[in-house]
Scaffold this motif. Structure first.
Motif, PDB file in Angstrom:
ATOM      1  N   ARG A 106       0.696  -1.273   0.112  1.00 34.09           N
ATOM      2  CA  ARG A 106      -0.353   0.294  -0.073  1.00 34.09           C
ATOM      3  C   ARG A 106       0.804   0.912   0.283  1.00 34.09           C
ATOM      4  NH1 ARG A 106      -3.356  -1.845   4.563  1.00 34.09           N
ATOM      5  NH2 ARG A 106      -4.189  -4.249   3.731  1.00 34.09           N
ATOM      6  N   GLY A 107       2.212   1.388  -0.410  1.00 31.71           N
ATOM      7  CA  GLY A 107       3.116   2.410  -0.622  1.00 31.71           C
ATOM      8  C   GLY A 107       3.503   3.280   0.681  1.00 31.71           C
ATOM      9  N   GLN A 108       3.247   2.077   1.234  1.00 28.75           N
ATOM     10  CA  GLN A 108       4.611   2.824   2.641  1.00 28.75           C
ATOM     11  C   GLN A 108       6.269   2.590   2.492  1.00 28.75           C
ATOM     12  OE1 GLN A 108       3.480   1.490   6.274  1.00 28.75           O
ATOM     13  NE2 GLN A 108       1.241   2.577   6.477  1.00 28.75           N
ATOM     14  N   SER A 109       6.699   3.757   3.231  1.00 27.58           N
ATOM     15  CA  SER A 109       8.229   3.327   2.944  1.00 27.58           C
ATOM     16  C   SER A 109       8.833   2.457   3.828  1.00 27.58           C
ATOM     17  CB  SER A 109       9.108   4.377   3.783  1.00 27.58           C
ATOM     18  OG  SER A 109       8.908   5.105   5.016  1.00 27.58           O
ATOM     19  N   ARG A 110       9.615   1.584   3.216  1.00 27.46           N
ATOM     20  CA  ARG A 110      10.241   0.762   4.144  1.00 27.46           C
ATOM     21  C   ARG A 110      10.333   0.838   5.682  1.00 27.46           C
ATOM     22  NH1 ARG A 110      14.450  -3.184   1.427  1.00 27.46           N
ATOM     23  NH2 ARG A 110      13.704  -3.486  -0.930  1.00 27.46           N
ATOM     24  N   ARG A 111      10.734   2.179   6.127  1.00 28.39           N
ATOM     25  CA  ARG A 111      11.034   2.291   7.476  1.00 28.39           C
ATOM     26  C   ARG A 111       9.394   2.301   8.098  1.00 28.39           C
ATOM     27  NH1 ARG A 111      13.225   7.615   9.989  1.00 28.39           N
ATOM     28  NH2 ARG A 111      12.785   7.579  11.456  1.00 28.39           N
ATOM     29  N   ASP A 112       8.503   2.793   7.956  1.00 32.53           N
ATOM     30  CA  ASP A 112       7.158   2.836   8.261  1.00 32.53           C
ATOM     31  C   ASP A 112       6.466   2.038   7.603  1.00 32.53           C
ATOM     32  OD1 ASP A 112       7.499   6.145   8.246  1.00 32.53           O
ATOM     33  OD2 ASP A 112       6.286   5.626   7.078  1.00 32.53           O
ATOM     34  N   ALA A 113       6.678   0.556   7.286  1.00 33.41           N
ATOM     35  CA  ALA A 113       6.092  -0.218   7.226  1.00 33.41           C
ATOM     36  C   ALA A 113       6.866  -1.819   8.208  1.00 33.41           C
ATOM     37  CB  ALA A 113       7.380  -0.896   5.717  1.00 33.41           C
ATOM     38  N   ASP A 114       8.018  -1.628   8.303  1.00 33.51           N
ATOM     39  CA  ASP A 114       9.046  -1.938   9.743  1.00 33.51           C
ATOM     40  C   ASP A 114       7.490  -1.149  11.136  1.00 33.51           C
ATOM     41  OD1 ASP A 114      10.399  -3.240   8.212  1.00 33.51           O
ATOM     42  OD2 ASP A 114      12.066  -1.968   8.355  1.00 33.51           O
ATOM     43  N   GLN A 115       8.116   0.404  11.469  1.00 35.05           N
ATOM     44  CA  GLN A 115       7.457   1.235  12.865  1.00 35.05           C
ATOM     45  C   GLN A 115       5.922  -0.045  12.634  1.00 35.05           C
ATOM     46  OE1 GLN A 115       8.055   4.563  12.258  1.00 35.05           O
ATOM     47  NE2 GLN A 115       8.647   4.775  14.673  1.00 35.05           N
ATOM     48  N   ASN A 116       5.429   0.460  11.995  1.00 39.51           N
ATOM     49  CA  ASN A 116       4.522   0.313  12.305  1.00 39.51           C
ATOM     50  C   ASN A 116       3.946  -1.384  11.964  1.00 39.51           C
ATOM     51  OD1 ASN A 116       3.374   3.213  11.317  1.00 39.51           O
ATOM     52  ND2 ASN A 116       3.009   2.632   9.282  1.00 39.51           N
ATOM     53  N   THR A 117       4.320  -2.285  11.649  1.00 33.56           N
ATOM     54  CA  THR A 117       4.377  -3.730  11.591  1.00 33.56           C
ATOM     55  C   THR A 117       4.760  -4.416  12.827  1.00 33.56           C
ATOM     56  OG1 THR A 117       5.345  -3.869   9.934  1.00 33.56           O
ATOM     57  CG2 THR A 117       5.357  -6.150  11.033  1.00 33.56           C
ATOM     58  N   GLU A 118       5.858  -2.819  13.628  1.00 33.69           N
ATOM     59  CA  GLU A 118       5.989  -3.354  15.093  1.00 33.69           C
ATOM     60  C   GLU A 118       5.482  -3.174  16.343  1.00 33.69           C
ATOM     61  OE1 GLU A 118       8.615  -5.361  16.795  1.00 33.69           O
ATOM     62  OE2 GLU A 118       9.825  -5.929  14.770  1.00 33.69           O
ATOM     63  N   THR A 119       4.155  -2.214  15.609  1.00 36.56           N
ATOM     64  CA  THR A 119       3.885  -1.666  16.672  1.00 36.56           C
ATOM     65  C   THR A 119       2.290  -2.724  17.273  1.00 36.56           C
ATOM     66  OG1 THR A 119       4.010   0.614  16.168  1.00 36.56           O
ATOM     67  CG2 THR A 119       1.961   0.225  17.571  1.00 36.56           C
ATOM     68  N   LEU A 120       1.760  -2.835  15.596  1.00 34.71           N
ATOM     69  CA  LEU A 120       0.721  -4.181  15.627  1.00 34.71           C
ATOM     70  C   LEU A 120       1.191  -5.383  16.035  1.00 34.71           C
ATOM     71  CD1 LEU A 120      -0.730  -2.780  12.621  1.00 34.71           C
ATOM     72  CD2 LEU A 120      -2.619  -3.315  14.697  1.00 34.71           C
ATOM     73  N   LEU A 121       2.174  -5.113  16.098  1.00 39.17           N
ATOM     74  CA  LEU A 121       2.622  -7.038  16.350  1.00 39.17           C
ATOM     75  C   LEU A 121       2.032  -6.882  18.123  1.00 39.17           C
ATOM     76  CD1 LEU A 121       6.036  -7.937  14.440  1.00 39.17           C
ATOM     77  CD2 LEU A 121       3.614  -9.623  14.323  1.00 39.17           C
ATOM     78  N   THR A 122       2.699  -5.897  18.920  1.00 39.81           N
ATOM     79  CA  THR A 122       2.675  -5.501  20.034  1.00 39.81           C
ATOM     80  C   THR A 122       1.320  -5.344  19.839  1.00 39.81           C
ATOM     81  OG1 THR A 122       4.744  -4.347  19.978  1.00 39.81           O
ATOM     82  CG2 THR A 122       3.653  -4.243  22.573  1.00 39.81           C
ATOM     83  N   ARG A 123       0.269  -4.636  19.867  1.00 43.12           N
ATOM     84  CA  ARG A 123      -0.722  -4.437  20.011  1.00 43.12           C
ATOM     85  C   ARG A 123      -1.847  -5.731  20.194  1.00 43.12           C
ATOM     86  NH1 ARG A 123      -2.318   1.242  18.329  1.00 43.12           N
ATOM     87  NH2 ARG A 123      -0.806   2.436  19.871  1.00 43.12           N
ATOM     88  N   LEU A 124      -1.498  -6.162  19.095  1.00 44.29           N
ATOM     89  CA  LEU A 124      -1.774  -7.486  18.931  1.00 44.29           C
ATOM     90  C   LEU A 124      -1.402  -9.072  19.202  1.00 44.29           C
ATOM     91  CD1 LEU A 124      -3.565  -6.818  14.946  1.00 44.29           C
ATOM     92  CD2 LEU A 124      -4.591  -6.506  17.569  1.00 44.29           C
ATOM     93  N   ASN A 125      -0.652  -9.038  20.318  1.00 42.65           N
ATOM     94  CA  ASN A 125      -0.060  -9.677  21.310  1.00 42.65           C
ATOM     95  C   ASN A 125       0.687 -10.986  19.954  1.00 42.65           C
ATOM     96  OD1 ASN A 125      -0.690  -8.924  23.619  1.00 42.65           O
ATOM     97  ND2 ASN A 125      -1.640 -10.495  23.502  1.00 42.65           N
ATOM     98  N   LEU A 126       1.284 -10.208  19.278  1.00 39.02           N
ATOM     99  CA  LEU A 126       1.695 -11.200  17.947  1.00 39.02           C
ATOM    100  C   LEU A 126       3.399 -11.389  17.833  1.00 39.02           C
ATOM    101  CD1 LEU A 126      -0.581 -10.207  15.077  1.00 39.02           C
ATOM    102  CD2 LEU A 126      -0.643 -12.283  16.368  1.00 39.02           C
ATOM    103  N   SER A 127       3.572 -10.657  18.984  1.00 37.85           N
ATOM    104  CA  SER A 127       5.435 -10.728  18.724  1.00 37.85           C
ATOM    105  C   SER A 127       5.979 -12.329  18.821  1.00 37.85           C
ATOM    106  CB  SER A 127       6.152 -10.315  19.835  1.00 37.85           C
ATOM    107  OG  SER A 127       5.298  -8.427  19.434  1.00 37.85           O
TER     108      SER A 127
END
Ligand code: ATP
Length: 319
Positions: A106-127
């Motif tokens: 969906r067009g995010q930069s690698r940096r944003d994609a990494d950061q947003n992925t980490e945030t959701l892994l944590t929020r949804l207990n998926l880490s």
């Protein structure tokens, strides 16, 4: 984010003799969270699939910002993040890759994609599952990865088919919170849910479908008013629970008695009159709680009305 209206224009889908939906006309404006509720087979999933171009209408069209949706169009995919009802075909990827690749697509930069992925892994207990293949996950875990893949890069339109299905209570709560955070003046969130009680807290507009048609369209409050002005009351008797039960029976058939407790649903006026009478008799009532009907109560009452009407029509046909 640009502002885009969603329009369903005389939309119908027929499979053989079954109309999955029939002559749906709707305009959904940005800035709202809209819930599609209704019994199994009512046509909710079909309506979402038509929106994303996965189901081709038999008649009518879906328009986004005035453009007609058609299968396979890139511009539609760019506008809509869609969580399907059944698990996604992300099986070969790991959890982290699945979420991150959705952000990159969906067009995010690698940096944003990494950061947003980490945030959701944590929020949804998926880490702790980040390196597991999606194919080997449980139903609920799989659904969480699907939700994370949508939320990681939300688009102007977010379409979620039963987002909290199969989730445990804590995760359901988190997912509703995350959906609520997506509310923005330029975004439409359209979701299907059977979880009326939980959905009520986030919905701005409720569409109720039955037999392929929209049977109610309005805010949660208007639905409650639509089915009548009633109250749910629970009382515990101080003395003589039989007396309370007799009084309740005189005003409603919707009641239950468990030892000294009586619960009933009655018109607001009748319920308040009865309570005033009881409270005027010292010791008769030990405790009282009065509840406004929930959206779920209103929804169930509406369904009972339809079923009553359907049975009546069937009887009339037989005569
Ligand atoms: P549920 O809450 O059970 O998921 P729904 O409201 O999402 O149901 P749909 O999946 O939209 O309902 O289905 C509406 C009707 O269309 C149903 O009668 C269903 O059996 C029928 N239908 C949907 N897809 C197909 C298909 N591919 N082929 C034949 N009939 C279909």
């Amino acid at each position: 984010m640009s502002t885009i209206n969603l329009e369903y224009d005389h939309l119908s889908k027929r499979y053989g003799d079954t109309w999955a939906n029939h002559d749906i006309n709707l305009v959904i404006e940005p800035g709202s969270i809209v819930g599609l509720l209704g019994p199994n087979g009512a046509g909710k999933t079909t309506l979402l699939r038509q929106l994303v171009g996965l189901t081709r209408p038999t008649e009518g069209q879906v328009r986004l910002g005035g453009r007609t949706v058609a299968p396979g169009k890139r511009w539609v995919k760019e506008l809509i993040a869609y969580l399907p009802q059944h698990p996604l075909a992300l099986g070969d990827l790991t959890v982290q890759e699945a979420i991150r690749s959705s952000a990159l697509l969906r067009g995010q930069s690698r940096r944003d994609a990494d950061q947003n992925t980490e945030t959701l892994l944590t929020r949804l207990n998926l880490s702790s599952l980040r390196n597991r293949q999606v194919a080997g996950l449980s139903g609920g875990e799989h659904r969480l990865v699907g939700i994370a893949s949508v939320l990681v890069a939300p688009t102007p339109i977010v379409a979620l088919d039963e987002p909290t299905n199969e989730l445990d209570p804590l995760m359901r709560h988190r997912v509703w919170q995350l959906i609520e955070k997506l509310r923005e003046p330029a975004r439409i969130i359209l979701l299907v849910s059977h979880n009326v009680l939980e959905a009520e807290r986030v919905l701005d507009r409720v569409l109720i479908m039955n037999d392929g048609r929209i049977r109610h369209d309005g805010g949660p409050l208007s639905l409650r008013q639509n089915v009548g002005d009633f109250l749910k009351v629970s009382v515990t008797a101080g003395v003589a629970p039989e007396r309370l039960e007799d009084d309740v029976q005189a005003i409603t058939t919707e009641f239950q008695r468990h030892e000294t407790a009586v619960e009933f649903t009655a018109s607001r006026l009748e319920a308040l009159k009865l309570l005033a009478q009881w409270l005027g008799e010292p010791g008769l009532v030990a405790s009282v709680s009065v509840h406004e009907p929930s959206l779920e109560d209103a929804y169930l009452a509406l369904r009972q009305q339809w079923e009553g009407n359907d049975n009546q029509e069937a009887e009339e046909r037989e005569v």
